[in-house]
Design an enzyme around this catalytic site. Structure first.
Site, mmCIF file in Angstrom:
data_model
loop_
_atom_site.group_PDB
_atom_site.id
_atom_site.type_symbol
_atom_site.label_atom_id
_atom_site.label_comp_id
_atom_site.label_asym_id
_atom_site.label_seq_id
_atom_site.Cartn_x
_atom_site.Cartn_y
_atom_site.Cartn_z
ATOM 1 N N ASP A 123 105.783 38.681 9.693
ATOM 2 C CA ASP A 123 106.757 38.518 8.355
ATOM 3 C C ASP A 123 107.888 39.518 8.383
ATOM 4 O O ASP A 123 107.933 40.633 8.721
ATOM 5 C CB ASP A 123 105.724 38.916 7.075
ATOM 6 C CG ASP A 123 104.911 37.697 6.887
ATOM 7 O OD1 ASP A 123 105.092 36.698 7.282
ATOM 8 O OD2 ASP A 123 103.970 38.150 6.196
ATOM 9 N N HIS A 271 100.934 35.602 12.657
ATOM 10 C CA HIS A 271 100.186 34.317 11.999
ATOM 11 C C HIS A 271 100.662 33.257 11.786
ATOM 12 O O HIS A 271 101.986 32.820 11.944
ATOM 13 C CB HIS A 271 99.518 34.694 10.539
ATOM 14 C CG HIS A 271 100.575 35.273 9.689
ATOM 15 N ND1 HIS A 271 101.481 36.439 9.665
ATOM 16 C CD2 HIS A 271 101.371 34.616 8.705
ATOM 17 C CE1 HIS A 271 102.159 36.566 8.660
ATOM 18 N NE2 HIS A 271 102.278 35.317 8.173
ATOM 19 N N ARG A 286 101.023 36.105 -2.315
ATOM 20 C CA ARG A 286 101.141 37.219 -1.471
ATOM 21 C C ARG A 286 101.832 38.234 -2.357
ATOM 22 O O ARG A 286 102.675 38.175 -2.796
ATOM 23 C CB ARG A 286 101.761 36.807 -0.271
ATOM 24 C CG ARG A 286 101.862 38.046 0.779
ATOM 25 C CD ARG A 286 102.458 37.510 1.986
ATOM 26 N NE ARG A 286 103.755 37.945 2.168
ATOM 27 C CZ ARG A 286 104.910 37.422 2.766
ATOM 28 N NH1 ARG A 286 104.758 36.240 3.538
ATOM 29 N NH2 ARG A 286 106.080 37.686 2.737
#
Length: 298
Positions: A123, A271, A286
């Site tokens: 991320d 991921h 999230r």
């Protein structure tokens, strides 16, 4: 412990009374014996952090947390940050509301586009200091599908041939927010993002600031090129490194259930959220924990 040493419960430390069960031989563990709707004692927070550092991603089941609980849990591990593109939950700017890839709401016309955009990633590596971790909570789940896969980037690096490791030492790569989000926004928004988030150079191999492990630190979503090499050589090397992440030997697959929560170390993993559930809806939320600037220490 070496990155590729299989994880076993027998050599696990004491986790303050929590039950930590490995979810796979390389990474991942399920934590039980706690209630995340209640404030946590410091020794429990320390135990969760220890499990995260060891297993790189941890899973919790049957935790019907509120938005306030979600924010509180994330803040145990650091300050939280929002996102410049993905929508947030009304009244909670720290909580991202995520549907499908890149936070886009699915409809039939864009399913082929969104599936093609769905890639392995770490991320927000477009930031000077990418996030330390993410805490993802399921809100709406399909009856089947929609799993999330995680890959251990220390294990991937550990298996690289030594000549390749030597070659990567000291190399940096460029990470760009427009690589991921540029296709879905108008020109004015692209210019706004370019001004706010110029491309960042990060080491191709990152040293984990808490464990000291070296991790491969390039990803398909944000990494545009390896710097300091001829274009063709840089493109070939980047493709080779990205291809390594796809090997299942370095992965664990999480099958979601109602009120499940996932907490991953963004410095140590990549991921991939599997988009195989259309036309059924899948919604997750999230919180993102701020991180620090990546570095490589030989």
């Amino acid at each position: 412990m070496n990155a590729l040493t299989p994880i076993s419960a027998g050599d696990a430390p004491d986790y303050a009374g929590l039950t930590v069960t490995p979810a796979g031989p390389v990474l991942g563990a399920e934590i039980s014996g706690l209630d995340l709707t209640r404030p946590l004692e410091p020794e429990i927070v320390a135990a969760i952090r220890a499990a995260l550092l060891r297993h790189k991603v941890v899973f919790f089941r049957d935790q019907d947390i509120s938005h306030e609980d979600h924010v509180r849990f994330g803040r145990y591990f650091g300050d939280l940050e929002g996102h410049p593109v993905t929508a947030h939950v009304p009244g909670f700017p720290e909580i991202l509301h995520i549907e499908a890839a890149d936070g886009m709401k699915l409809r039939e016309a864009i399913v082929p586009i969104v599936r093609a955009a769905n890639k392995w990633h770490t991320d927000v590596t477009f930031r000077p200091a990418p996030s330390m971790g993410g805490v993802l909570r399921a809100r709406t789940l399909p009856p089947s599908g929609g799993d999330t896969l995680f890959a251990d980037t220390a294990a991937i690096y550990a298996d690289l041939p030594q000549p390749l490791k030597d070659r990567l030492a000291g190399l940096s790569a460029e990470h760009d927010i427009l690589q991921s989000y540029g296709y879905r926004i108008d020109e004015a928004k692209r210019q706004e993002l370019r001004a706010a988030y110029p491309p960042q150079a990060h080491p191709v191999v990152r040293t984990h600031p808490e464990t000291g492990q070296p991790h491969l630190f390039v990803n398909k979503v944000f990494t545009t090129r390896i710097l300091g090499l001829p274009d063709d050589e840089a493109a070939s090397l980047l493709a080779e490194l990205l291809d390594r992440v796809k090997a299942p030997e370095y992965q664990v697959r999480f099958r979601w259930s109602e009120n499940a929560i996932v907490f991953w170390d963004n410095r140590a993993t990549q991921h991939y959220a599997v988009l195989d559930y259309w036309p059924v809806e899948r919604v997750v939320e999230r919180v993102t924990i701020k991180g620090d600037a990546p570095y490589f220490q030989a």
